[in-house]
Every structure is written in C-alpha cells, then in structure tokens.
Design a protein around this motif. Structure first.
Motif, PDB file in Angstrom:
ATOM      1  N   UNK A   5       0.864  -1.180   0.000  1.00 40.01           N
ATOM      2  CA  UNK A   5       0.000   0.000   0.000  1.00 40.01           C
ATOM      3  C   UNK A   5       0.900   1.229   0.000  1.00 40.01           C
ATOM      4  N   UNK A   6       1.415   1.560  -1.207  1.00 35.05           N
ATOM      5  CA  UNK A   6       2.358   2.667  -1.294  1.00 35.05           C
ATOM      6  C   UNK A   6       1.633   4.000  -1.243  1.00 35.05           C
ATOM      7  N   UNK A   7       2.409   5.072  -1.255  1.00 34.21           N
ATOM      8  CA  UNK A   7       1.838   6.394  -1.042  1.00 34.21           C
ATOM      9  C   UNK A   7       0.906   6.807  -2.178  1.00 34.21           C
ATOM     10  N   UNK A   8       1.162   6.342  -3.402  1.00 38.24           N
ATOM     11  CA  UNK A   8       0.287   6.705  -4.516  1.00 38.24           C
ATOM     12  C   UNK A   8      -1.103   6.095  -4.344  1.00 38.24           C
ATOM     13  N   UNK A   9      -1.132   4.811  -3.995  1.00 33.77           N
ATOM     14  CA  UNK A   9      -2.425   4.161  -3.751  1.00 33.77           C
ATOM     15  C   UNK A   9      -3.127   4.781  -2.541  1.00 33.77           C
ATOM     16  N   UNK A  11      -2.966   7.839  -1.425  1.00 34.93           N
ATOM     17  CA  UNK A  11      -3.535   9.147  -1.743  1.00 34.93           C
ATOM     18  C   UNK A  11      -4.836   9.018  -2.535  1.00 34.93           C
ATOM     19  N   UNK A  12      -4.872   8.086  -3.469  1.00 36.26           N
ATOM     20  CA  UNK A  12      -6.088   7.894  -4.273  1.00 36.26           C
ATOM     21  C   UNK A  12      -7.226   7.371  -3.394  1.00 36.26           C
ATOM     22  N   UNK A  13      -6.932   6.347  -2.593  1.00 34.71           N
ATOM     23  CA  UNK A  13      -7.953   5.777  -1.705  1.00 34.71           C
ATOM     24  C   UNK A  13      -8.401   6.811  -0.672  1.00 34.71           C
ATOM     25  N   UNK A  14      -7.439   7.582  -0.154  1.00 32.73           N
ATOM     26  CA  UNK A  14      -7.783   8.607   0.825  1.00 32.73           C
ATOM     27  C   UNK A  14      -8.723   9.650   0.259  1.00 32.73           C
ATOM     28  N   UNK A  15      -8.474  10.097  -0.979  1.00 31.31           N
ATOM     29  CA  UNK A  15      -9.343  11.086  -1.611  1.00 31.31           C
ATOM     30  C   UNK A  15     -10.730  10.505  -1.853  1.00 31.31           C
ATOM     31  N   UNK A  16     -10.784   9.236  -2.253  1.00 29.26           N
ATOM     32  CA  UNK A  16     -12.071   8.567  -2.474  1.00 29.26           C
ATOM     33  C   UNK A  16     -12.872   8.497  -1.169  1.00 29.26           C
ATOM     34  N   UNK A 252      -2.726   6.175   6.917  1.00 25.90           N
ATOM     35  CA  UNK A 252      -2.955   7.357   7.757  1.00 25.90           C
ATOM     36  C   UNK A 252      -3.347   8.584   6.928  1.00 25.90           C
ATOM     37  N   UNK A 253      -3.031   8.583   5.622  1.00 27.55           N
ATOM     38  CA  UNK A 253      -3.453   9.698   4.782  1.00 27.55           C
ATOM     39  C   UNK A 253      -4.976   9.750   4.696  1.00 27.55           C
TER      40      UNK A 253
END
Length: 362
Positions: A5-9, A11-16, A252-253
């Motif tokens: 679960x890297x930072x790119x994934x 950020x996308x999941x967090x925004x969703x 945590x994002x």
C-alpha cells in the motif's frame, strides 16, 4: 508478488474515502443550516435576534475547512498523476511533504480540530453556567494541542527533504497533539455528561409529580445519548488515525482526511437532532392539555425546562408564564427549548458535546 500500500495508492484511496464523507457532510450541513435559520413553528426564516450567530459562524467555518481539504487533496493528485513529469513520477511528487498542498492540508487539519475542540469546551462552559474555572484543564489541553499543531505545520513547511507524514521529525508533534486532543475530549465530555446526570438525579429526588419527572428524565437521557454518541464518533475516528499512524501504514493519509470531515458531521448532527427534538416537543406542547392550565398559541408553545426546582407543587408545573424556573443552586437547564429557540444550539457540538445551556445566560 506481495501488493504494498504505497503512497500513490494511499492518496487515491484517501481522496475517495474523503469524498464519500464530504457528501455525507454536505447533506448534514443542509439540515444543520435549516435548523439554525428556519423557524420550526412559523415555517419561515427566523428573526435576526433569534438566529444563533455563534453556531452559524462555526458551521460555516467548518464547511470552509472541510471543502478546502477535499480541494487540496484533488489538487495534489492532479499534480502527482497529471502535471508532474519529472524523475520518480507520482511517488516522488507525493513524497515531498514540504510541498505547499501538503502543508495546507496539515494546517487545515489543525484548524478543523482547533474549532471542533474549542466548541466542546464552550459547551462545557455554558452548561456549567459560565464557570470558567471548570474548563481550565480543558483549555490547557486545547492550547497545548494547538501549539503542537502549529509546530507540526511549521516543521512540514521547512523540511526540505523527501519525507512522508510519519517522518521522525514530525512524530513528537503528531503524538502530542493527538494525545492532548483525545484527553481534552474525554475529560470535557465526562464533565458535561456528569453535570447532566447530576441534575437528572436531583430532579428525580425533588420532583413529586411523576409525569413531569418522567418527561424531564427522558429528555435528559436523550441529551446524554446525543453527547456521548457524538463524542464516540469523533474519538473512534481519531483512534483509527492513531492506529494507522503508529503502525507506519500509509493508510494514515485517508484516516486523517476522514477526521476532518467527521468533525463537521458530528457538529451538524447534534444541532439536527436537537432541532428534531425541539420541533417534536413543540407539537406535543401544543396539543397537551394535562400539563398546562390554558391553551398556548401555536407559534409560542409552552416550554418545560429541566430544572432543579425550589418547589415541587403542581402550580409551578402548570404555570405558563414567560419566566423560567430557577434552581435553588442556580441550576436551570432547558433542553427542549420550545419557547426559547436558540438555547440548545448555543450549548451544542463538533466533537461530541453538550446540548444544554443555562437559562441564566440567555
């Protein structure tokens, strides 16, 4: 091959996740503004003197920061996945914790928490009849957490090296800020609930009219449920953020973004539920004949304050004077606020908090 679960994934999941909660927040905001601005009995806008401007301003500020957080999240994802074409790709862009969008999202989280926790302290202050000595410990925790939040924002703004949110330089500030916020919320909520429970017990002892006692007890219990449930919603969401942060997970994002929206949702839900009870009690008061000696006008139904009475006679209960009963210890809490429109909203909150206001402060 293991999937990380890297930072790119993250950020996308967090925004969703945040967008879903933002939709819930907007719906609750609509009902909240209706409760604050519309007269439940005259079916129109309230007069300016009846509008609770403190709660209205706070609701709009929470809306501002909730909206900005979603906008900053969208901008960050656009920068990483669409606009940035340098080395390292999206991961390199998202790793820059000092990028202005990351700094603004951190400031947004701190500001939203500052407002939500401040409103909780204000409710406690109102419930204790503006006795500032009661809330001194809560204020100290609140100010300490706010200072840590400001230092955290400054650290992110001046950290000129690739790092994530859980960088070692930020850990002390994040841990302290969250610990102080949780402690303050637990302490202040306990004080508010304790006050309501105390008044409930004293009413049960002093009041001889069992019908009136049952009405007041049920309303106090309802207020306690609203406070406890709102506090639990905020606390659980914060604890989930703490768990993901301590575990070093990029989740945590998303969890921190969710807290921003949940603070506003909790604030709105208290006002909505209090207003629903106020409208219901107004309809009951209009049609009631056994609790009033004469009929009340439809636009001015009788109010039944939850108070610690000096007397327990039926004549006191049947009075329809505009003056409210005053307790022998100065405790007078109106929790249905049928007659005084803004009492409950003045004493309500975002983060899990009281829906009471002493009539002496109106």
């Amino acid at each position: 091959m293991a999937i990380t679960f890297d930072v790119t994934a993250a950020q996308i999941v967090g925004l969703f996740m945040e967008c879903i909660l933002y939709g819930v927040y907007l719906v609750s905001l609509g009902y909240c503004l209706r409760a604050l601005l519309l007269d439940p009995f005259e079916q129109g806008l309230q007069r300016k003197k009846h509008i609770n401007w403190v709660m209205l301003v706070v609701a709009l500020l929470l809306c501002l920061f909730a909206t900005l957080d979603v906008a900053f999240g969208l901008r960050h994802n656009l920068d990483a996945f669409s606009y940035y074409h340098g080395p390292g790709g999206a991961t390199e862009e998202l790793n820059d914790i000092s990028y202005w969008v990351n700094v603004m999202k951190t400031a947004d989280y701190v500001a939203q928490t500052f407002i939500g926790d401040g409103m909780l302290i204000y409710r406690c202050y109102i419930v204790y009849e503006k006795n500032w000595k009661i809330v001194i410990p809560s204020i100290l925790f609140w100010l300490g957490g706010s200072v840590c939040g400001a230092l955290l924002t400054y650290t992110f703004a001046t950290l000129r090296s690739p790092a994530l949110i859980d960088t070692s330089k930020a850990v002390p500030y994040v841990d302290t800020m969250i610990a102080l916020s949780l402690t303050m919320n637990t302490l202040t909520t306990a004080l508010i609930v304790g006050k309501i429970w105390s008044v409930d017990r004293q009413n049960a002892t002093l009041m001889s009219n069992t019908t009136a006692n049952a009405i007041r007890t049920s309303k106090l219990h309802r207020v306690m449920r609203i406070i406890i449930e709102s506090a639990a919603l905020y606390t659980i969401s914060t604890l989930i953020f703490v768990i993901t942060y301590v575990a070093g997970s990029n989740a945590n994002y998303g969890t921190s973004d969710n807290v921003v929206q949940i603070i506003g949702i909790s604030f709105n839900l208290i006002i909505i539920r209090v207003d629903a009870g106020k409208s219901y009690n107004g309809r009951i008061a209009e049609s009631s004949t056994n609790l009033s000696s004469r009929q009340q006008p439809r636009n001015k139904p009788q109010s039944f304050p939850l108070s610690l009475f000096n007397t327990t006679t039926d004549s006191a209960l049947n009075s329809n004077s505009d003056s409210e009963f005053t307790g022998r210890k100065g405790i007078t809490l109106d929790v249905d606020v049928v007659h005084k429109y803004d009492d409950l909203e003045q004493g309500t909150n975002v983060t899990g908090e009281s829906a009471l206001k002493p009539l002496s402060s109106v």
